[in-house]
Design an enzyme around this catalytic site. Structure first.
Site, PDB file in Angstrom:
ATOM      1  N   HIS A 146       9.928   2.836  -6.677  1.00 29.65           N
ATOM      2  CA  HIS A 146       8.618   2.694  -7.346  1.00 29.65           C
ATOM      3  C   HIS A 146       7.636   1.897  -6.476  1.00 29.65           C
ATOM      4  O   HIS A 146       6.729   1.266  -6.999  1.00 29.65           O
ATOM      5  CB  HIS A 146       8.757   2.019  -8.710  1.00 29.65           C
ATOM      6  N   SER A 267     -13.462   2.847  12.714  1.00 28.56           N
ATOM      7  CA  SER A 267     -14.538   3.242  11.821  1.00 28.56           C
ATOM      8  C   SER A 267     -15.843   2.977  12.538  1.00 28.56           C
ATOM      9  O   SER A 267     -15.943   2.045  13.336  1.00 28.56           O
ATOM     10  CB  SER A 267     -14.454   2.414  10.543  1.00 28.56           C
ATOM     11  N   LYS A 273     -11.090  -1.728  11.801  1.00 29.16           N
ATOM     12  CA  LYS A 273     -10.190  -0.744  11.206  1.00 29.16           C
ATOM     13  C   LYS A 273      -9.453   0.119  12.214  1.00 29.16           C
ATOM     14  O   LYS A 273      -9.958   0.445  13.261  1.00 29.16           O
ATOM     15  CB  LYS A 273     -10.978   0.150  10.233  1.00 29.16           C
ATOM     16  N   GLU A 280      -2.736  11.042   7.868  1.00 23.53           N
ATOM     17  CA  GLU A 280      -3.496  11.504   6.701  1.00 23.53           C
ATOM     18  C   GLU A 280      -3.778  13.003   6.790  1.00 23.53           C
ATOM     19  O   GLU A 280      -3.674  13.732   5.796  1.00 23.53           O
ATOM     20  CB  GLU A 280      -4.812  10.737   6.594  1.00 23.53           C
TER      21      GLU A 280
END
Ligand code: ARG
Length: 449
Positions: A146, A267, A273, A280
């Site tokens: 979980h 970014s 970043k 992704e």
């Protein structure tokens, strides 16, 4: 050849089926030689056809072939060009053949090649996983359920999970190769051909292990493509799970890995970043691959036997799935091989004493407490530590004794290391078992599928 010499664009497929040109030329060559051997066409015509095909192949590879959409598909384009090159003899190539068994042959040949590429791509990624696991074989990390810290595990054990998923994927692809490896040519439009063809000869020449057993089936089914789609979808599901873990692990919150520069981007407005774009994108592309599986199944559903033009729609989704999977696999191999494993961060997170709750319960069981009761005692103990704002390892022995007299000094020996070492069962995360699992992984990589 159909009498019509121009088709509406809606019907044309040459813009995408031209990708099968190598397979189409190879199959035509084999067919022409067989026709001559069987005395169905003359040796001279067969030689003319084969040399004409050879120069067409060259033209296509040089980008000099005059593709014409109005000629509909790849097959008609090549045949028309063959007429231009060798004249009348070109008209004999299509003896004892139909575009129905021709296209089925081309796509099976193509599918066989990409299955082999897929299997090789999978193997390379498995090798990368094994070598990263081996290089960090002592590293302990939190295992999760979980996405909550559950029990400490070896990082190598966690990585080998993906090795096994991909091993099963590789087996599935090898399995579908056997069913793809069947020659349709000789089935004609649907009923077989009224010439004394030698199908075995063509099969041998093209590297097929068998010839199809039913002419109607051979021209009308695409189940081998559905198998590729299904295997690809499942494989992308596995890669997508790995992608998700890399996204999570490379976040500042986790900091378990640092992905290489080639697999991240900055970014434009937030210079701090490092976005895990490659992972992704792989996760995102998985949806497209699933979609094509459903597309292929739906295209087949409800088709009466034998060939129907719907089947022309088997190609674009398949090609896109192949391109997606064959580009995703090497990217993952590179991403895994180059990622920096931050073992100290993993070990720190694995030091969270609350993850030792199960081990404390097992400790009490070894001292004679029934498991259910032990579980309740430890639950109370964990709540107590939480309310005091301390970790389990910071509690005094007297605190432990308030919950059970069975606790002793050796309770402080319960640690992430002892937890991992204790799971010494086949398939468990004990270092000894994981070392064995790494050796077994080497064997699986060497073994025939
Ligand atoms: N372009 C067609 C396909 O991809 C080739 C077979 C056409 N056959 C036919 N009878 N119209 O399926």
């Amino acid at each position: 050849m159909e009498s019509r010499d121009s088709v509406p664009p809606y019907i044309a497929s040459v813009s995408y089926d031209r990708r099968l040109y190598r397979q189409d030329v190879a199959a035509s060559n084999a067919h022409a030689r067989m026709l001559a051997t069987q005395g169905i066409i003359s040796d001279e015509d067969a030689s003319l056809i084969c040399s004409g095909l050879q120069s067409i192949l060259q033209e296509i590879e040089d980008g000099a072939f005059p593709w014409r959409e109005e000629l509909e598909d790849l097959h008609m384009n090549i045949e028309a060009r063959l007429f231009e090159k060798i004249g009348e003899a070109a008209g004999r190539l299509h003896t004892a053949r139909s575009r129905n068994d021709q296209v089925a042959t081309d796509i099976r040949l193509y599918c066989k090649e990409v299955i082999q590429d897929t299997v090789a791509g999978l193997k390379a990624l498995q090798e990368a996983l094994v070598s990263v696991a081996r290089a960090h074989s002592g590293v302990i990390m939190p295992g999760y359920t979980h996405l909550q810290r559950a029990q400490p595990v070896l990082f190598a054990h966690h990585l080998l999970t993906y090795f096994h998923m991909l091993q099963r994927d590789r087996e599935r692809f090898a399995e579908c190769l056997r069913r793809t490896d069947v020659l349709p040519l000789g089935s004609g439009a649907l009923a077989g051909v009224p010439y004394p063809v030698d199908r075995e000869m063509v099969a041998k020449e093209l590297g097929f292990s068998r010839v199809s057993e039913n002419s109607i089936d051979a021209v009308s089914d695409r189940d081998f493509l559905v198998e590729y789609h299904a295997n690809a979808a499942l494989c992308m599901a596995h890669l997508s799970r790995l992608a998700e873990e890399l996204v999570v692990w490379s976040s500042q919150e986790f900091g378990f890995v640092r992905l290489g520069d080639d697999y991240t981007s900055g970014s434009s407005i937030m210079p701090q970043k490092r976005n895990p774009d490659v992972a992704e994108l792989a996760r995102g592309k998985t949806g497209r691959v699933y979609g094509y599986l459903v597309g292929a199944l739906t295209m087949l559903k409800g088709l009466p036997l034998a060939y129907n033009r719907d089947l022309q729609e088997d190609k674009q989704g398949f090609f896109d799935t192949v391109d997606t999977l064959l580009s995703t696999l090497p990217v993952f191999t590179g991403m895994v091989a180059t990622m920096e494993v931050r073992s100290e961060r993993m070990r720190e997170a694995a030091g969270d004493a609350s993850m030792l709750a199960t081990d404390l319960a097992d400790y009490l069981v070894r001292k004679g407490e029934p498991f259910r009761a032990a579980h309740g005692i430890v639950a109370d103990l964990v709540r107590h530590a939480e309310s005091q704002g301390v970790s389990l390892s910071e509690l005094q022995l007297s605190d432990y004794h308030r919950f059970s007299p069975r606790f002793d000094e050796d309770v402080y020996e319960v640690s992430a290391e002892s937890s991992v070492a204790g799971r010494d069962v086949p398939g468990g995360t004990a270092p000894r078992r994981v070392a064995e699992a790494l050796r077994e992984a080497d064997h699986l990589l060497e073994a025939e599928l």
